[in-house]
Design a protein around this motif. Structure first.
Motif, PDB file in Angstrom:
ATOM      1  N   ASP A  56      72.944  14.479  33.991  1.00  0.00           N
ATOM      2  CA  ASP A  56      72.033  14.655  35.129  1.00  0.00           C
ATOM      3  C   ASP A  56      72.625  14.089  36.419  1.00  0.00           C
ATOM      4  N   PRO A 175      67.706  21.466  32.169  1.00  0.00           N
ATOM      5  CA  PRO A 175      68.454  22.230  33.172  1.00  0.00           C
ATOM      6  C   PRO A 175      69.927  21.819  33.302  1.00  0.00           C
ATOM      7  N   THR A 176      70.310  20.682  32.723  1.00  0.00           N
ATOM      8  CA  THR A 176      71.700  20.241  32.811  1.00  0.00           C
ATOM      9  C   THR A 176      72.528  20.997  31.766  1.00  0.00           C
ATOM     10  N   GLU A 177      73.770  20.578  31.591  1.00  0.00           N
ATOM     11  CA  GLU A 177      74.674  21.279  30.670  1.00  0.00           C
ATOM     12  C   GLU A 177      74.624  20.739  29.244  1.00  0.00           C
ATOM     13  N   GLY A 433      74.854  29.530  29.474  1.00  0.00           N
ATOM     14  CA  GLY A 433      73.757  28.982  30.259  1.00  0.00           C
ATOM     15  C   GLY A 433      72.963  30.015  31.021  1.00  0.00           C
ATOM     16  N   GLN A 436      69.340  31.178  30.247  1.00  0.00           N
ATOM     17  CA  GLN A 436      68.320  30.136  30.421  1.00  0.00           C
ATOM     18  C   GLN A 436      68.218  29.661  31.870  1.00  0.00           C
ATOM     19  N   ARG A 438      70.582  28.220  33.496  1.00  0.00           N
ATOM     20  CA  ARG A 438      71.322  26.968  33.611  1.00  0.00           C
ATOM     21  C   ARG A 438      72.757  27.259  34.058  1.00  0.00           C
ATOM     22  N   GLU A 439      73.361  26.298  34.738  1.00  0.00           N
ATOM     23  CA  GLU A 439      74.719  26.510  35.232  1.00  0.00           C
ATOM     24  C   GLU A 439      75.698  26.736  34.088  1.00  0.00           C
ATOM     25  N   VAL A 441      76.149  25.786  29.468  1.00  0.00           N
ATOM     26  CA  VAL A 441      75.823  25.034  28.258  1.00  0.00           C
ATOM     27  C   VAL A 441      77.153  24.639  27.633  1.00  0.00           C
TER      28      VAL A 441
END
Length: 455
Positions: A56, A175-177, A433, A436, A438-439, A441
Protein backbone atom coordinates in the motif's frame (compact mmCIF):
# COMPACT_ATOMS: atom_id res chain seq x y z
CA UNK A 1 40.55 -0.22 -30.07
CA UNK A 2 40.23 -0.61 -26.28
CA UNK A 3 37.36 -2.74 -25.06
CA UNK A 4 34.70 -1.39 -22.63
CA UNK A 5 35.20 -1.68 -18.89
CA UNK A 6 33.33 -4.82 -17.82
CA UNK A 7 31.57 -4.67 -14.44
CA UNK A 8 29.35 -7.22 -12.70
CA UNK A 9 26.80 -6.00 -10.17
CA UNK A 10 25.37 -8.64 -7.82
CA UNK A 11 21.90 -7.50 -6.74
CA UNK A 12 19.27 -5.60 -8.73
CA UNK A 13 17.76 -3.56 -5.91
CA UNK A 14 18.18 0.22 -5.62
CA UNK A 15 21.80 -0.05 -4.43
CA UNK A 16 22.88 -2.15 -7.38
CA UNK A 17 20.99 -0.09 -9.95
CA UNK A 18 22.30 3.19 -8.50
CA UNK A 19 25.84 1.79 -8.88
CA UNK A 20 25.13 0.92 -12.51
CA UNK A 21 23.73 4.41 -13.07
CA UNK A 22 26.84 6.01 -11.56
CA UNK A 23 29.02 3.98 -13.94
CA UNK A 24 26.92 5.05 -16.91
CA UNK A 25 27.24 8.71 -15.93
CA UNK A 26 31.02 8.56 -15.55
CA UNK A 27 33.63 9.67 -18.07
CA UNK A 28 34.56 6.02 -18.60
CA UNK A 29 31.12 5.43 -20.15
CA UNK A 30 32.21 7.63 -23.07
CA UNK A 31 35.74 6.29 -23.45
CA UNK A 32 36.46 3.38 -23.48
CA UNK A 33 32.84 2.65 -22.61
CA UNK A 34 31.29 0.49 -19.93
CA UNK A 35 29.44 -2.83 -20.09
CA UNK A 36 27.43 -3.86 -17.01
CA UNK A 37 25.83 -7.20 -16.19
CA UNK A 38 23.50 -7.30 -13.18
CA UNK A 39 22.95 -10.66 -11.47
CA UNK A 40 19.81 -11.16 -9.39
CA UNK A 41 18.78 -14.31 -7.51
CA UNK A 42 15.08 -13.56 -7.97
CA UNK A 43 13.42 -13.97 -11.39
CA UNK A 44 12.34 -10.29 -11.26
CA UNK A 45 14.46 -7.19 -10.60
CA UNK A 46 14.17 -4.33 -8.07
CA UNK A 47 14.95 -6.21 -4.85
CA UNK A 48 13.68 -4.35 -1.78
CA UNK A 49 11.20 -2.33 -3.83
CA UNK A 50 9.39 -5.48 -4.97
CA UNK A 51 9.89 -7.67 -1.91
CA UNK A 52 10.45 -5.33 1.03
CA UNK A 53 8.06 -2.38 0.61
CA UNK A 54 4.47 -2.72 1.79
CA UNK A 55 2.00 -3.06 -1.10
CA UNK A 56 0.00 0.00 0.00
CA UNK A 57 2.98 2.30 -0.62
CA UNK A 58 2.63 3.18 -4.31
CA UNK A 59 4.58 6.39 -3.75
CA UNK A 60 7.69 4.45 -2.73
CA UNK A 61 7.13 1.87 -5.44
CA UNK A 62 7.19 4.79 -7.88
CA UNK A 63 10.97 4.66 -7.45
CA UNK A 64 10.76 1.70 -9.84
CA UNK A 65 10.08 4.17 -12.66
CA UNK A 66 13.49 5.79 -12.16
CA UNK A 67 15.22 2.42 -11.75
CA UNK A 68 13.47 1.18 -14.88
CA UNK A 69 15.01 3.97 -16.92
CA UNK A 70 18.48 2.88 -15.84
CA UNK A 71 17.92 -0.79 -16.70
CA UNK A 72 16.59 0.26 -20.10
CA UNK A 73 20.08 1.45 -21.08
CA UNK A 74 21.72 -0.73 -23.76
CA UNK A 75 24.97 -1.00 -21.79
CA UNK A 76 23.18 -3.06 -19.11
CA UNK A 77 22.15 -6.69 -19.17
CA UNK A 78 20.05 -8.41 -16.48
CA UNK A 79 20.57 -12.03 -15.47
CA UNK A 80 17.69 -12.94 -13.14
CA UNK A 81 17.18 -16.20 -11.25
CA UNK A 82 20.98 -16.49 -10.89
CA UNK A 83 22.12 -17.05 -7.31
CA UNK A 84 25.60 -15.91 -6.34
CA UNK A 85 27.37 -18.69 -4.46
CA UNK A 86 25.24 -21.38 -6.12
CA UNK A 87 24.91 -20.68 -9.84
CA UNK A 88 27.95 -18.44 -10.16
CA UNK A 89 30.93 -17.85 -7.89
CA UNK A 90 33.50 -15.14 -7.28
CA UNK A 91 36.17 -16.90 -9.34
CA UNK A 92 33.70 -17.18 -12.23
CA UNK A 93 32.93 -13.47 -12.06
CA UNK A 94 36.63 -12.63 -11.96
CA UNK A 95 37.07 -14.52 -15.23
CA UNK A 96 34.46 -12.37 -17.00
CA UNK A 97 34.76 -8.90 -15.45
CA UNK A 98 37.28 -6.21 -14.57
CA UNK A 99 35.39 -5.51 -11.34
CA UNK A 100 32.54 -6.88 -9.23
CA UNK A 101 30.19 -4.78 -7.08
CA UNK A 102 28.13 -6.60 -4.46
CA UNK A 103 24.81 -4.92 -3.64
CA UNK A 104 22.90 -7.81 -2.08
CA UNK A 105 21.14 -5.82 0.63
CA UNK A 106 19.68 -7.28 3.82
CA UNK A 107 16.70 -9.61 3.96
CA UNK A 108 16.91 -11.56 7.25
CA UNK A 109 15.73 -10.51 10.70
CA UNK A 110 18.30 -9.26 13.19
CA UNK A 111 18.47 -11.65 16.11
CA UNK A 112 16.85 -11.06 19.49
CA UNK A 113 18.12 -14.36 20.88
CA UNK A 114 18.68 -12.88 24.36
CA UNK A 115 14.95 -12.17 24.79
CA UNK A 116 13.37 -15.04 26.76
CA UNK A 117 10.51 -16.71 24.88
CA UNK A 118 11.77 -15.66 21.46
CA UNK A 119 11.31 -19.17 20.05
CA UNK A 120 7.70 -19.63 21.15
CA UNK A 121 5.03 -20.41 18.58
CA UNK A 122 3.53 -17.02 17.75
CA UNK A 123 6.85 -15.15 17.86
CA UNK A 124 7.66 -13.99 14.32
CA UNK A 125 10.34 -12.08 12.49
CA UNK A 126 9.05 -9.03 10.64
CA UNK A 127 11.17 -9.86 7.59
CA UNK A 128 9.39 -13.20 7.20
CA UNK A 129 5.98 -11.54 7.43
CA UNK A 130 7.00 -8.85 4.91
CA UNK A 131 8.19 -11.55 2.50
CA UNK A 132 4.83 -13.30 2.83
CA UNK A 133 2.63 -10.28 2.16
CA UNK A 134 4.94 -9.11 -0.65
CA UNK A 135 4.59 -12.43 -2.47
CA UNK A 136 8.19 -13.66 -2.18
CA UNK A 137 8.42 -16.98 -4.05
CA UNK A 138 10.66 -18.66 -1.47
CA UNK A 139 8.39 -18.39 1.59
CA UNK A 140 5.24 -20.32 2.60
CA UNK A 141 1.97 -19.29 0.95
CA UNK A 142 0.04 -19.07 4.24
CA UNK A 143 0.54 -17.07 7.43
CA UNK A 144 -1.08 -17.62 10.85
CA UNK A 145 -3.32 -14.64 11.57
CA UNK A 146 -5.48 -15.96 14.41
CA UNK A 147 -4.25 -13.57 17.15
CA UNK A 148 -6.75 -10.87 18.13
CA UNK A 149 -4.13 -8.89 20.09
CA UNK A 150 -0.67 -8.49 18.62
CA UNK A 151 2.61 -6.88 19.72
CA UNK A 152 5.14 -5.35 17.33
CA UNK A 153 8.61 -4.68 18.75
CA UNK A 154 10.42 -1.73 17.20
CA UNK A 155 9.77 1.87 16.22
CA UNK A 156 11.04 2.05 12.64
CA UNK A 157 9.25 2.08 9.32
CA UNK A 158 9.20 -1.71 9.06
CA UNK A 159 7.36 -1.87 12.38
CA UNK A 160 4.83 0.62 11.01
CA UNK A 161 4.39 -1.45 7.84
CA UNK A 162 3.81 -4.64 9.82
CA UNK A 163 1.37 -2.94 12.21
CA UNK A 164 -0.52 -1.25 9.38
CA UNK A 165 -0.89 -4.43 7.32
CA UNK A 166 -2.15 -6.27 10.42
CA UNK A 167 -4.59 -3.47 11.24
CA UNK A 168 -6.05 -2.84 7.79
CA UNK A 169 -8.86 -4.90 6.33
CA UNK A 170 -8.25 -7.22 3.39
CA UNK A 171 -10.60 -5.13 1.26
CA UNK A 172 -8.54 -1.99 1.89
CA UNK A 173 -5.51 -3.80 0.53
CA UNK A 174 -7.26 -5.48 -2.40
CA UNK A 175 -6.64 -2.56 -4.84
CA UNK A 176 -2.88 -3.07 -4.36
CA UNK A 177 -0.80 -5.74 -6.10
CA UNK A 178 -1.13 -8.34 -3.32
CA UNK A 179 -1.45 -11.88 -4.70
CA UNK A 180 -4.62 -13.93 -4.15
CA UNK A 181 -3.07 -16.06 -1.39
CA UNK A 182 -2.21 -12.94 0.62
CA UNK A 183 -5.66 -11.44 0.17
CA UNK A 184 -7.22 -14.74 1.25
CA UNK A 185 -4.97 -14.88 4.30
CA UNK A 186 -5.77 -11.31 5.32
CA UNK A 187 -9.50 -11.97 5.01
CA UNK A 188 -9.08 -14.44 7.88
CA UNK A 189 -7.00 -12.01 9.97
CA UNK A 190 -8.47 -11.72 13.48
CA UNK A 191 -6.26 -8.89 14.76
CA UNK A 192 -8.21 -6.06 16.35
CA UNK A 193 -5.57 -4.60 18.67
CA UNK A 194 -2.00 -3.95 17.58
CA UNK A 195 0.51 -2.68 20.13
CA UNK A 196 3.79 -1.19 18.90
CA UNK A 197 6.54 -0.95 21.52
CA UNK A 198 9.62 1.27 21.71
CA UNK A 199 12.02 1.25 24.63
CA UNK A 200 12.88 4.94 24.23
CA UNK A 201 10.78 8.06 23.73
CA UNK A 202 9.01 9.88 20.89
CA UNK A 203 12.11 11.89 19.95
CA UNK A 204 14.09 8.69 19.39
CA UNK A 205 11.52 6.95 17.17
CA UNK A 206 12.90 6.07 13.73
CA UNK A 207 9.64 6.55 11.83
CA UNK A 208 9.67 8.79 8.80
CA UNK A 209 7.03 11.55 9.24
CA UNK A 210 5.04 10.60 6.14
CA UNK A 211 4.93 6.89 7.03
CA UNK A 212 3.73 7.77 10.51
CA UNK A 213 0.97 10.09 9.31
CA UNK A 214 -0.23 7.46 6.82
CA UNK A 215 -1.30 5.29 9.77
CA UNK A 216 -4.13 7.70 10.45
CA UNK A 217 -5.46 7.70 6.89
CA UNK A 218 -7.14 4.32 7.13
CA UNK A 219 -10.88 4.39 7.98
CA UNK A 220 -10.45 1.19 9.97
CA UNK A 221 -7.42 2.14 12.12
CA UNK A 222 -7.66 4.22 15.30
CA UNK A 223 -4.15 5.31 16.32
CA UNK A 224 -3.79 5.73 20.09
CA UNK A 225 -0.91 7.37 21.98
CA UNK A 226 -0.80 7.58 25.78
CA UNK A 227 -0.16 11.18 26.97
CA UNK A 228 2.18 9.77 29.64
CA UNK A 229 4.48 8.57 26.85
CA UNK A 230 5.13 12.11 25.66
CA UNK A 231 8.30 13.03 27.51
CA UNK A 232 11.60 14.69 26.61
CA UNK A 233 14.91 15.32 28.31
CA UNK A 234 17.80 17.60 27.28
CA UNK A 235 19.10 14.99 24.85
CA UNK A 236 15.66 14.58 23.30
CA UNK A 237 15.19 18.33 22.91
CA UNK A 238 18.60 18.56 21.23
CA UNK A 239 17.59 15.77 18.85
CA UNK A 240 14.41 17.60 17.89
CA UNK A 241 16.27 20.85 17.32
CA UNK A 242 18.89 19.20 15.14
CA UNK A 243 16.69 16.81 13.21
CA UNK A 244 13.66 18.15 11.37
CA UNK A 245 12.21 14.67 10.78
CA UNK A 246 12.46 13.74 14.46
CA UNK A 247 10.70 16.97 15.37
CA UNK A 248 7.88 16.31 12.87
CA UNK A 249 7.41 12.79 14.24
CA UNK A 250 7.26 14.09 17.81
CA UNK A 251 4.69 16.75 16.86
CA UNK A 252 2.46 14.15 15.21
CA UNK A 253 2.63 11.89 18.27
CA UNK A 254 1.85 14.84 20.55
CA UNK A 255 -1.24 15.67 18.50
CA UNK A 256 -2.50 12.10 18.70
CA UNK A 257 -1.85 11.93 22.44
CA UNK A 258 -4.21 14.81 23.28
CA UNK A 259 -7.15 13.87 21.05
CA UNK A 260 -10.12 11.77 22.07
CA UNK A 261 -10.04 8.12 21.06
CA UNK A 262 -12.48 7.51 18.20
CA UNK A 263 -14.56 4.51 17.20
CA UNK A 264 -12.64 3.00 14.29
CA UNK A 265 -12.82 -0.78 14.65
CA UNK A 266 -9.08 -1.58 14.81
CA UNK A 267 -6.96 0.01 17.52
CA UNK A 268 -3.26 0.61 16.92
CA UNK A 269 -1.41 1.64 20.08
CA UNK A 270 2.01 3.29 19.92
CA UNK A 271 3.79 2.71 23.23
CA UNK A 272 7.04 4.38 24.29
CA UNK A 273 9.33 3.79 27.28
CA UNK A 274 8.47 0.07 27.31
CA UNK A 275 11.43 -2.28 26.96
CA UNK A 276 10.53 -5.93 26.16
CA UNK A 277 11.94 -8.22 28.84
CA UNK A 278 10.20 -11.53 28.07
CA UNK A 279 7.75 -13.10 25.68
CA UNK A 280 5.41 -15.10 27.89
CA UNK A 281 4.17 -18.52 26.90
CA UNK A 282 2.26 -21.62 27.84
CA UNK A 283 2.39 -25.02 26.14
CA UNK A 284 4.95 -23.61 23.71
CA UNK A 285 2.73 -20.75 22.51
CA UNK A 286 2.81 -17.00 23.07
CA UNK A 287 0.39 -15.86 25.77
CA UNK A 288 1.70 -12.38 26.52
CA UNK A 289 4.56 -9.89 26.62
CA UNK A 290 6.32 -8.50 29.66
CA UNK A 291 7.93 -5.06 29.40
CA UNK A 292 9.95 -2.94 31.79
CA UNK A 293 9.06 0.72 32.05
CA UNK A 294 12.03 2.93 31.19
CA UNK A 295 12.80 6.59 31.78
CA UNK A 296 15.04 9.14 30.11
CA UNK A 297 18.49 9.68 31.61
CA UNK A 298 19.11 13.21 30.35
CA UNK A 299 21.04 12.23 27.22
CA UNK A 300 18.15 10.84 25.16
CA UNK A 301 18.95 7.32 26.29
CA UNK A 302 16.91 5.44 28.86
CA UNK A 303 17.36 3.37 31.99
CA UNK A 304 15.12 0.75 33.54
CA UNK A 305 12.81 1.62 36.39
CA UNK A 306 12.24 -1.88 37.74
CA UNK A 307 8.50 -1.55 37.07
CA UNK A 308 7.10 -4.29 34.84
CA UNK A 309 3.85 -4.75 32.99
CA UNK A 310 2.31 -7.73 31.25
CA UNK A 311 0.41 -7.27 28.01
CA UNK A 312 -2.34 -9.58 26.84
CA UNK A 313 -1.15 -10.53 23.34
CA UNK A 314 -0.90 -13.89 21.57
CA UNK A 315 1.49 -12.95 18.76
CA UNK A 316 4.73 -10.95 18.77
CA UNK A 317 6.44 -9.54 15.67
CA UNK A 318 10.10 -8.50 15.95
CA UNK A 319 10.87 -5.47 13.77
CA UNK A 320 14.24 -4.47 15.21
CA UNK A 321 16.24 -4.40 11.99
CA UNK A 322 17.37 -6.45 9.04
CA UNK A 323 20.56 -8.48 8.70
CA UNK A 324 22.53 -9.29 5.55
CA UNK A 325 23.46 -12.84 4.56
CA UNK A 326 27.16 -13.71 4.59
CA UNK A 327 28.52 -13.84 1.05
CA UNK A 328 30.77 -16.76 0.05
CA UNK A 329 34.45 -15.91 -0.56
CA UNK A 330 34.12 -12.43 0.96
CA UNK A 331 35.38 -11.26 4.38
CA UNK A 332 32.67 -10.74 6.97
CA UNK A 333 32.10 -8.64 10.08
CA UNK A 334 29.88 -10.86 12.18
CA UNK A 335 28.97 -8.07 14.64
CA UNK A 336 27.68 -5.59 12.07
CA UNK A 337 26.57 -8.17 9.51
CA UNK A 338 28.45 -6.36 6.75
CA UNK A 339 31.41 -6.82 4.41
CA UNK A 340 34.39 -4.80 5.72
CA UNK A 341 35.29 -1.99 3.34
CA UNK A 342 37.10 1.28 2.81
CA UNK A 343 35.16 3.59 0.56
CA UNK A 344 33.41 0.61 -0.98
CA UNK A 345 36.64 -1.34 -1.57
CA UNK A 346 36.39 -4.74 0.13
CA UNK A 347 39.03 -5.11 2.87
CA UNK A 348 40.48 -8.51 3.74
CA UNK A 349 41.48 -9.69 7.22
CA UNK A 350 45.09 -8.70 6.55
CA UNK A 351 43.98 -5.13 5.86
CA UNK A 352 44.60 -5.27 2.12
CA UNK A 353 41.95 -4.53 -0.48
CA UNK A 354 40.44 -7.51 -2.27
CA UNK A 355 41.36 -6.72 -5.85
CA UNK A 356 38.53 -5.59 -8.14
CA UNK A 357 35.89 -6.31 -5.50
CA UNK A 358 33.49 -3.69 -4.10
CA UNK A 359 30.35 -3.32 -1.99
CA UNK A 360 27.54 -0.78 -1.80
CA UNK A 361 24.23 -0.37 0.00
CA UNK A 362 23.15 -2.30 3.08
CA UNK A 363 25.69 -5.10 2.63
CA UNK A 364 28.28 -2.35 3.06
CA UNK A 365 26.92 -0.12 5.84
CA UNK A 366 24.11 -2.11 7.40
CA UNK A 367 20.32 -1.72 7.01
CA UNK A 368 20.03 1.94 7.95
CA UNK A 369 18.66 4.96 6.16
CA UNK A 370 16.02 5.36 3.50
CA UNK A 371 16.21 4.02 -0.06
CA UNK A 372 17.59 7.27 -1.46
CA UNK A 373 20.53 7.19 0.95
CA UNK A 374 22.05 4.29 -1.00
CA UNK A 375 22.73 6.63 -3.92
CA UNK A 376 25.56 8.34 -2.05
CA UNK A 377 27.02 4.92 -1.21
CA UNK A 378 26.93 3.91 -4.85
CA UNK A 379 28.60 7.12 -6.00
CA UNK A 380 31.47 6.70 -3.53
CA UNK A 381 31.99 3.04 -4.39
CA UNK A 382 31.97 3.69 -8.12
CA UNK A 383 34.34 6.66 -7.76
CA UNK A 384 36.88 4.40 -6.05
CA UNK A 385 36.38 1.63 -8.60
CA UNK A 386 37.09 4.12 -11.40
CA UNK A 387 40.14 5.40 -9.54
CA UNK A 388 41.46 1.85 -9.37
CA UNK A 389 40.74 1.43 -13.06
CA UNK A 390 42.52 4.67 -13.97
CA UNK A 391 45.58 3.65 -11.95
CA UNK A 392 45.81 0.09 -13.25
CA UNK A 393 44.77 -1.60 -10.01
CA UNK A 394 42.02 -3.77 -11.52
CA UNK A 395 42.64 -7.33 -12.58
CA UNK A 396 42.37 -8.33 -16.24
CA UNK A 397 39.62 -10.91 -16.87
CA UNK A 398 40.48 -13.99 -18.89
CA UNK A 399 37.32 -13.91 -21.02
CA UNK A 400 35.76 -10.42 -21.01
CA UNK A 401 33.51 -11.07 -24.02
CA UNK A 402 29.83 -10.69 -23.04
CA UNK A 403 28.86 -13.90 -24.83
CA UNK A 404 31.17 -15.84 -22.50
CA UNK A 405 28.70 -15.27 -19.66
CA UNK A 406 25.77 -16.61 -21.69
CA UNK A 407 27.85 -19.67 -22.62
CA UNK A 408 28.80 -20.26 -18.97
CA UNK A 409 25.18 -20.15 -17.77
CA UNK A 410 24.08 -22.43 -20.60
CA UNK A 411 26.89 -24.88 -19.88
CA UNK A 412 25.86 -25.04 -16.21
CA UNK A 413 22.14 -25.34 -17.06
CA UNK A 414 21.23 -22.13 -15.23
CA UNK A 415 17.73 -21.05 -16.21
CA UNK A 416 17.87 -17.27 -16.21
CA UNK A 417 15.60 -14.34 -16.95
CA UNK A 418 16.49 -11.15 -18.83
CA UNK A 419 15.41 -7.53 -18.99
CA UNK A 420 13.20 -8.38 -21.96
CA UNK A 421 11.78 -11.15 -19.78
CA UNK A 422 10.87 -8.58 -17.11
CA UNK A 423 8.77 -6.73 -19.68
CA UNK A 424 6.93 -9.99 -20.38
CA UNK A 425 6.38 -10.69 -16.69
CA UNK A 426 5.28 -7.09 -16.13
CA UNK A 427 2.71 -7.43 -18.92
CA UNK A 428 1.43 -10.73 -17.51
CA UNK A 429 0.98 -9.31 -14.00
CA UNK A 430 -0.83 -6.24 -15.32
CA UNK A 431 -3.12 -8.49 -17.37
CA UNK A 432 -4.02 -10.41 -14.19
CA UNK A 433 -5.01 -7.18 -12.47
CA UNK A 434 -6.97 -5.63 -15.31
CA UNK A 435 -10.25 -7.60 -14.87
CA UNK A 436 -10.38 -6.43 -11.25
CA UNK A 437 -9.49 -2.83 -12.03
CA UNK A 438 -6.11 -3.25 -10.32
CA UNK A 439 -2.76 -2.07 -11.66
CA UNK A 440 -1.33 -5.58 -11.35
CA UNK A 441 -1.55 -8.83 -9.43
CA UNK A 442 1.87 -10.08 -8.45
CA UNK A 443 2.83 -13.61 -9.45
CA UNK A 444 4.23 -15.58 -6.54
CA UNK A 445 5.35 -19.00 -7.74
CA UNK A 446 8.89 -18.99 -9.10
CA UNK A 447 7.95 -21.37 -11.89
CA UNK A 448 5.12 -19.07 -12.98
CA UNK A 449 7.50 -16.12 -13.01
CA UNK A 450 10.07 -18.02 -15.05
CA UNK A 451 7.44 -19.17 -17.54
CA UNK A 452 5.98 -15.72 -18.07
CA UNK A 453 9.49 -14.25 -18.36
CA UNK A 454 10.41 -16.72 -21.08
CA UNK A 455 13.37 -17.96 -19.06
Amino acid sequence: MPRPLRVAVVGSGPAGIYAADALLKSDVAADPGVSIDIFERMPAPFGLIRYGVAPDHPRIKGIITALHQVLDKPQIRLFGNVDYGTDIHLDDLRAFYDAVIFATGATADRSMSSLPGIDLDGSYGAADFVSWYDGHPDVPRTWPLDAEKVAVLGVGNVALDVARILAKTAEELLPTEIPPNVHEGLQANKAREIHVFGRRGPAQAKFSPMELRELDHSPSIEVVVDPEDIDYDEGSIATRRGNKQADMVAKTLEKWAIRDVGDRPHKLFLHFFESPSEILGEDGKVTGLRTERTELDGTGNVKGTGRFKEWDVTAVYRAVGYLSDKLPKLPWDIDSGTVPDEGGRVVQENGEHLTSTYVTGWIRRGPIGLIGHTKGDANETVANLLDDFANGRLQTPATPEPEAVDAFLAEHSVRYTTWDGWYKLDTAEKALGEPQGRERVKLVEREDMLRESGA
